[in-house]
Design an enzyme around this catalytic site. Sequence first.
Site, PDB file in Angstrom:
ATOM      1  N   GLU A   1      40.416  34.158  41.802  1.00 47.22           N
ATOM      2  CA  GLU A   1      39.848  35.468  41.477  1.00 47.22           C
ATOM      3  C   GLU A   1      38.365  35.249  41.218  1.00 47.22           C
ATOM      4  O   GLU A   1      37.976  34.694  40.193  1.00 47.22           O
ATOM      5  CB  GLU A   1      40.557  36.069  40.265  1.00 47.22           C
ATOM      6  CG  GLU A   1      40.159  37.495  39.972  1.00 47.22           C
ATOM      7  CD  GLU A   1      39.345  37.613  38.705  1.00 47.22           C
ATOM      8  OE1 GLU A   1      38.116  37.812  38.825  1.00 47.22           O
ATOM      9  OE2 GLU A   1      39.911  37.481  37.610  1.00 47.22           O
TER      10      GLU A   1
ATOM     11  N   CYS B   1      33.882  40.554  35.961  1.00 47.93           N
ATOM     12  CA  CYS B   1      34.111  40.376  37.395  1.00 47.93           C
ATOM     13  C   CYS B   1      34.396  41.705  38.075  1.00 47.93           C
ATOM     14  O   CYS B   1      34.301  41.808  39.301  1.00 47.93           O
ATOM     15  CB  CYS B   1      35.252  39.392  37.628  1.00 47.93           C
ATOM     16  SG  CYS B   1      36.787  39.850  36.801  1.00 47.93           S
TER      17      CYS B   1
END
Length: 695
Positions: A255, A294
């Site tokens: 990720e 993120c």
Amino acid sequence: MKKLQNYAHGQWVEGTGDGKTLYNSITGEPIAAATSEGLDFGEMMDYGRRVGGPALRKMTFHERGLMLKALAMHLMKKKKDFYKLSWATGATKPDSWFDIDGGFGNLFANASLRRQFPNESYYVDGEMHNFSQSGQFVGHHIMVPKEGVAIHINAFNFPVWGMLEKCAVNWFAGVPAIVKPATLTSYLTEAVVREIIDSKILPEGALQLIAGSARGIIDHVESQDIVTFTGSASTGKMLKSNPRLVEEAVPFNMEADSLNASVLGEDAAPGTPEFDIFVKEVRKEMTVKAGQKCTAIRRAIVPEKYVDDVRKALTEQLQKTTVGDPNIDGTRMGALAGQEQRTEVREKVNQLLAEQELAYGSLETAELNGADYEKGAFLSPILMVNSDPFNKKACHDVEAFGPVATILPYKNNDEAIELTRMGKGSLVTSIATADDKTARDFTLGTAAYNGRIMILNRDCAKESTGHGAPLPLLVHGGPGRAGGGEEMGGKRGVFHYMQRTAIQGSPTTLTEVTNQYQYGAKHKDPGKHVFQKHFEELEVGETVFTHKHTVTETDITNFANVSGDNFYAHMDKTSLDGTIFEDRVAHGYFILSKAAGLFVDPKKGPVLLNYGIDNCRFTKPVYPGMTIGVRFTVQEKIENDKLGDENVAKGIVKFMVDIYDDEDETVGLATILTMVKKLDQSAAEEAAKEAENEE
């Protein structure tokens, strides 16, 4: 200065050497030193496999779920201590809430998943498949915990949530974890792990911690292990290319940071609720965690006719965002996680400014609330405008991981879709629009490039969790630049840590393997009616063969009168030409109702109530003159830890209702759900006593 400790093979271990000095991002003062020198990563992984894995695999999903719930409740009582330490990472109170309470929320959410899993250590996946004419050679799938260890390499921005959103899932699946937090903020992770270990809620070996470098750990992975990584794409690619992962076929879930977009719909003109929602989301995603998320919005994609309006509105909002010490009233944005991080963000912004115009902010200074710009790691929010995003492409390639975003103009929805795609894969994109057709076209046009899409409008905005908030029961990850992985996602996430195995054999054998009755398996004699047996007394496969009933035209007419269902196939014999029916056909719901009349034992017993029907199918027409009976079988037993107002200890029993005709062929099949009282009421009595004590 404190030296952080590692937790390895059941004990706290201090690494050798001086280690890396960690600093308070608000004051610049040293906090701790972190080192993992001297640790044997191979030994740690072996310990997790030998000690933690077997202990977790012995537990059922329900036991693991209750373990997560107990851990979440324990940590919630200690969260004030974690908030104090979180401040040193630059976090405001809302920032800490995202990280700390959000992490504990993942424990709670995964604990609740136990209701979707059997009270077994394994999971039965999907439906049985018949591969033979007689139905005696069938196939199914089961899922069992992998017998390795989960290695979690995490990012600096969420030292608590980053650990627990992963660990909650692997623990629930029955797999131990080794956590390697980013060194920059590892002091907060270490504090939470220390509390977890002290609580003794997890079995030994379920959690180990590396509070320093984990260089070389992937060289020790084996085929049953799982590796997850959250962080920069460049680091992730380097780790993912390790030959050991290929040799051992080890799953690697990545990720990575991505250039997430938020789109203002063409219909969302200034003055509309959607325009205000969009501006609020962009401002929030720029400033929460100082933009170190993120999922933060990096590209604000706006109709070209509204660029000046958006620029003005965002500038006004950012001017109201007070930057400084989170402990001082009025501060709405804290610092970056460290001065190294600030230096990196400045470098990336300068790359972007080579093609873009600065609309708000400064790289050199900021007006601070009770803090020193040079000592801390503060940075002003930076807003830029790109006049030609199809040709000035740095905004689609360079991410400044801080309070930074760029406004990009577009002419129509097709251009908005293309600009979104130019990010080459994102964790999340949002669109603010009241036009559902625009939302549909945009979603279908960009879904292949996104792990999540949020559609915001006046109907959902007040209850929305926001653009940047991944939810435990939905997948978190994204294609391409975002890493190509998936995390969380409810049951989907759990399955990442399990092995799916196809099993084949007779229905009777697979019933024994799965502990769920498979259609066509042999039946067991219950000795008495199953409605007269308590939860503990029932066995999967026990079957009651009911009395039979011959269906008449009067049955059909009477049911039509009671139900109001006068469909022609039931009532008009002259209208059947060109249909599949040979005669008036009995209502499917009559057949099911009559079946209930046949299988129900009317006397009072342990069955408390019937609360639903699953998978009801009518497989063959029933005509007047045909005789039906029911094979009523214990299909599955499910523990129920939720006690009702009466504090009655009970379980859920699924019964298979197999309705058959004179030729012994199934004409209807359904599963009914019942609550059945337990013989052992001690748990309910204990709960009642606890409730009295609390009062």
